[in-house]
Scaffold this active site. Structure first.
Site, mmCIF file in Angstrom:
data_model
loop_
_atom_site.group_PDB
_atom_site.id
_atom_site.type_symbol
_atom_site.label_atom_id
_atom_site.label_comp_id
_atom_site.label_asym_id
_atom_site.label_seq_id
_atom_site.Cartn_x
_atom_site.Cartn_y
_atom_site.Cartn_z
ATOM 1 N N TYR A 36 8.601 -0.993 -7.398
ATOM 2 C CA TYR A 36 7.596 -0.176 -6.708
ATOM 3 C C TYR A 36 7.972 0.060 -5.255
ATOM 4 C CZ TYR A 36 5.028 -1.503 -10.865
ATOM 5 O OH TYR A 36 4.655 -1.726 -12.167
ATOM 6 N N CYS A 37 9.211 0.423 -5.024
ATOM 7 C CA CYS A 37 9.762 0.593 -3.685
ATOM 8 C C CYS A 37 10.202 2.045 -3.510
ATOM 9 C CB CYS A 37 10.962 -0.354 -3.526
ATOM 10 S SG CYS A 37 11.819 -0.236 -1.947
#
Length: 161
Positions: A36-37
């Site tokens: 989730y970057c």
């Protein structure tokens, strides 16, 4: 302290112990990853590097890490499924590690002291290049994309060595 990583043991994402010595003779690109970057799309570029260079001796080793912005909260099984279905990742994924802090994994303790600039990994998708002898030879910040000329040139140099 040894500057090689060949004596360090890690766990695969499915829980098997693995010695990094098993990769002797290979060039390694070790990356701390997160699902989730903003850099997560680098999985695509890492897989492209894997496809292009694995038959020449490159191994990409991905270590999920939740140390940066809590961007890897999922279980190992969820991480593996995400990487395979969204990005077609076929390179090895490992057990979630700490890249910094009191619980820093021994691999990251070694990587972050082996080459200038030394010090903690700053964010997800930092990359360490390891030569065929298990020596850390280059370090690339998160913003250096997998297809960046300086990274590709370093990989090709080590594969040719």
């Amino acid at each position: 302290m040894s500057q090689t990583i060949t004596d360090i043991s890690v766990q695969t994402i499915t829980g098997q112990a693995r010695s990094l010595g098993d990769y002797a003779g290979k060039v390694l690109l070790i990356v701390n990853v997160a699902s989730y970057c903003g850099y997560t799309p680098q999985y695509k570029g890492l897989e492209a590097l894997n496809q292009k260079y694995r038959d020449q001796g490159l191994e990409i080793l991905a270590f999920p890490c939740n140390d940066y912005g809590m961007q890897e909260p999922d279980s190992n099984q969820q991480i593996q499924q995400f990487c395979e279905t969204k990005y077609g990742v076929s390179f090895p994924l490992f057990d979630k590690v700490h890249a910094k802090g009191a619980d820093q994994h021994p691999l990251y303790a070694r990587l972050t002291q082996a080459i200038e600039p030394t010090g903690d990994v700053a964010w997800n998708f930092e990359k360490f290049l390891v030569n065929k002898h298990g020596e850390v030879v280059a370090r690339f910040k998160s913003a250096v994309a997998p297809d960046a000329p300086e990274l590709v040139a370093a990989i090709e140099r080590e594969l040719a060595a």
